[in-house]
Scaffold this motif. Structure first.
Motif, mmCIF file in Angstrom:
data_model
loop_
_atom_site.group_PDB
_atom_site.id
_atom_site.type_symbol
_atom_site.label_atom_id
_atom_site.label_comp_id
_atom_site.label_asym_id
_atom_site.label_seq_id
_atom_site.Cartn_x
_atom_site.Cartn_y
_atom_site.Cartn_z
ATOM 1 N N HIS A 7 0.829 -1.198 0.000
ATOM 2 C CA HIS A 7 0.000 0.000 0.000
ATOM 3 C C HIS A 7 0.865 1.250 0.000
ATOM 4 O O HIS A 7 2.061 1.175 0.222
ATOM 5 C CB HIS A 7 -0.967 0.012 1.185
ATOM 6 C CG HIS A 7 -0.308 0.245 2.509
ATOM 7 N ND1 HIS A 7 0.378 -0.730 3.187
ATOM 8 C CD2 HIS A 7 -0.249 1.358 3.287
ATOM 9 C CE1 HIS A 7 0.828 -0.243 4.324
ATOM 10 N NE2 HIS A 7 0.464 1.032 4.411
ATOM 11 N N ARG A 57 -8.904 1.044 -1.716
ATOM 12 C CA ARG A 57 -7.973 0.249 -2.519
ATOM 13 C C ARG A 57 -8.374 0.133 -3.980
ATOM 14 O O ARG A 57 -7.560 -0.241 -4.799
ATOM 15 C CB ARG A 57 -7.741 -1.129 -1.906
ATOM 16 C CG ARG A 57 -8.903 -2.041 -1.987
ATOM 17 C CD ARG A 57 -8.536 -3.422 -1.483
ATOM 18 N NE ARG A 57 -9.722 -4.262 -1.611
ATOM 19 C CZ ARG A 57 -9.780 -5.503 -1.274
ATOM 20 N NH1 ARG A 57 -8.715 -6.092 -0.782
ATOM 21 N NH2 ARG A 57 -10.882 -6.193 -1.410
ATOM 22 N N LEU A 71 -4.907 -1.149 -5.332
ATOM 23 C CA LEU A 71 -3.752 -0.853 -4.487
ATOM 24 C C LEU A 71 -4.271 -0.088 -3.280
ATOM 25 O O LEU A 71 -4.953 0.928 -3.429
ATOM 26 C CB LEU A 71 -2.720 0.003 -5.222
ATOM 27 C CG LEU A 71 -1.535 0.488 -4.385
ATOM 28 C CD1 LEU A 71 -0.662 -0.682 -3.933
ATOM 29 C CD2 LEU A 71 -0.709 1.495 -5.175
#
Length: 107
Positions: A7, A57, A71
């Protein structure tokens, strides 16, 4: 491939108001995500303000709204304890910095 835990983290805006706007936009886009590995279970503005961060994400296409990439993004307020900048004057009246720049200086 399944999500592997990688991340990025970044700091938003010059104030808590900018952070709150970013959170609201993420809510409107439907991308708020709770990572079960962490204790900061942010699902609304109150918990985002408490933790001074939120996560998403799914990166969406601005044209079609579909997911184009996955991501984890950890979005933090400049008021987060881990903020790497240095607050100086202006805002608290101790000199230096200005209200327009939030009294923040990158280091």
């Amino acid at each position: 491939k399944p999500y592997d835990g990688h991340h990025i983290a970044f700091y938003v805006g010059e104030s808590s108001a900018d952070f709150e706007t970013a959170f609201q936009r993420a809510v409107e886009a439907g991308v708020i995500w709770v990572n079960p590995r962490f204790s900061d279970k942010v699902t609304n503005l109150n918990t985002a303000k408490k933790w001074r961060q939120f996560r998403f994400r799914d990166v969406l296409s601005l044209e079609k709204g579909n997911k184009v990439f996955m991501l984890e993004h950890e979005v933090r307020s400049v008021e987060h304890d881990a903020f790497p900048g240095k607050r100086v004057g202006g805002v608290d009246g101790s000199g230096g910095g200005t209200p327009s720049d939030g009294g923040i200086v990158d280091v």
